[in-house]
Design a protein around this motif. Structure first.
Motif, PDB file in Angstrom:
ATOM      1  N   THR A  23      -3.511   0.459  -9.707  1.00 25.83           N
ATOM      2  CA  THR A  23      -2.637  -0.190  -8.717  1.00 25.83           C
ATOM      3  C   THR A  23      -1.316   0.567  -8.587  1.00 25.83           C
ATOM      4  O   THR A  23      -0.868   0.883  -7.483  1.00 25.83           O
ATOM      5  N   ALA A  71       1.772  -5.230  -4.698  1.00 28.27           N
ATOM      6  CA  ALA A  71       0.459  -4.774  -5.157  1.00 28.27           C
ATOM      7  C   ALA A  71       0.130  -5.361  -6.532  1.00 28.27           C
ATOM      8  O   ALA A  71      -0.989  -5.814  -6.778  1.00 28.27           O
ATOM      9  N   ASN A  75      -2.818  -8.214  -8.508  1.00 29.07           N
ATOM     10  CA  ASN A  75      -3.722  -7.715  -9.549  1.00 29.07           C
ATOM     11  C   ASN A  75      -3.949  -8.819 -10.589  1.00 29.07           C
ATOM     12  O   ASN A  75      -3.009  -9.269 -11.238  1.00 29.07           O
TER      13      ASN A  75
END
Ligand code: AHG
Ligand code: MN
Ligand code: MN
Length: 327
Positions: A23, A71, A75
């Motif tokens: 990521t 982002a 996750n």
């Protein structure tokens, strides 16, 4: 050819760690593309606000921070995120097993002049899975880091990473957009004749640091008996990269320039991840007396003096400080 994905499949201790590193490095690809467009992407200049550290934020500081935060929040393995640019840590997924810390854009003063900048990151274990993470969860010594690395957006984009007991480097291939392994088991020479320091702060340093730099400037006419060379990128990421490539000493020492701050660099987002990389490559990292990785943090934004790089030179600086303290 070995890509980052191949490397993580082979060496990462668990899929969760691979996933958060993927990521972070995927966001690095986006930042790299934005930097390549430069002024055309309207990313240069001031954002018009200050961060928690009282520093003026650049547009790209804010943009890089938001890209990483968004982002990582998605996750599932990431339980929380702490950034140099945010007052408090941001909780993510309570069931995650990892905490991610970052300096989204290192070397902010270089952005507008088209010089090297980077992203520094660190991954810590999350001890209270199932509960919402908070600042205190991040207060772990650097020796607890599960992974650390940086992205250097220079003439090419390079990733330096440590997830096992060694340091590896990848280069971002602009044709395939893959990180490709360029160096396995990076090792730093224990001796060096090159050092990096912002010498304009000389009058704010402590006596042993002044003495050290006096000795280096005296070169072969002084006690060191040889000449030294100096380099200063004004982005720690660039200076540390040079040291991983060809050795050297980097320091941002204790100074009295910033009231109530032990130095300029931040323990959690800069000093710890860089110290892990440097130590794993055979170098040393100290606050001038103590090993940086053993410092128990008391605040996620705390600052620390930093001396890191080629082992013998770092030890020399440390000995000067210890000797002074004993007098
Ligand atoms: P940041 O851009 O994240 O605030 O960090 C800049 C740091 C570090 O990367 C660099 O070594 C140092 O500040 C440069 O400081 P000077 O401007 O005092 O030289
Ligand atoms: Mn920085
Ligand atoms: Mn920064």
């Amino acid at each position: 050819m070995t890509t980052l994905t191949d490397y993580l499949n082979d060496y990462s201790p668990n899929p969760a760690l691979s996933d958060v590193i993927t990521t972070v490095t995927d966001v690095g690809k986006t930042i790299s593309q934005l930097l390549r467009k430069g002024a055309l992407a309207d990313i240069l200049g001031e954002a018009g606000n200050q961060n928690v550290q009282g520093e003026d934020q650049k547009k790209l500081d804010v943009l890089a921070n938001d890209l990483l935060l968004d982002a990582l929040a998605k996750n599932t393995h990431c339980a929380g995120v702490a950034s140099e640019e945010l007052d408090d840590a941001t909780p993510a997924n309570a069931d995650g097993s990892l905490l991610v810390l970052f300096d989204p854009l290192d070397g902010s003063s270089n952005i507008d002049i088209n010089m090297a900048v980077g992203t520094i990151f660190s991954v810590l274990p999350y001890q209270r899975q199932g509960q919402i993470s908070e600042n205190a969860d991040f207060l772990q010594a650097g020796n607890q880091q599960l992974a650390a690395g940086y992205l250097l957006y220079g003439t090419s984009t390079v990733l330096a990473l440590t997830i096992a007991d060694h340091v590896v480097m990848f280069s971002l291939d602009p044709d395939t957009n893959d990180y490709v392994l360029i160096q396995e088991n990076v090792q730093i020479d224990i001796n060096t004749s090159e050092y990096a320091i912002n010498a304009s702060n000389y009058r704010y340093w402590r006596a042993p640091m002044q003495q050290y730099i006096d000795e280096l400037i005296a070169g072969e006419t002084g006690v060191r008996g040889r000449d030294f060379n100096t380099r200063w990128v004004a982005a720690m990421v660039g200076d540390v990269h040079r040291i991983l490539c060809r050795g050297g000493l980097f320091t941002y020492p204790f100074d009295t320039k910033y009231a109530n701050k032990a130095g300029k660099l931040r323990l959690m987002y800069e000093a710890n991840p860089m110290s892990l990389l440097i130590e794993r490559a055979g170098g040393a990292a100290t606050d001038a007396v103590n090993r940086i990785l053993d410092i128990e943090p008391t605040d996620i934004h705390q600052r620390v003096p930093v001396v890191l790089g080629s082992k013998n030179e770092v030890d020399y600086v440390k000995n000067l400080h210890v000797t002074y303290a004993d007098k």
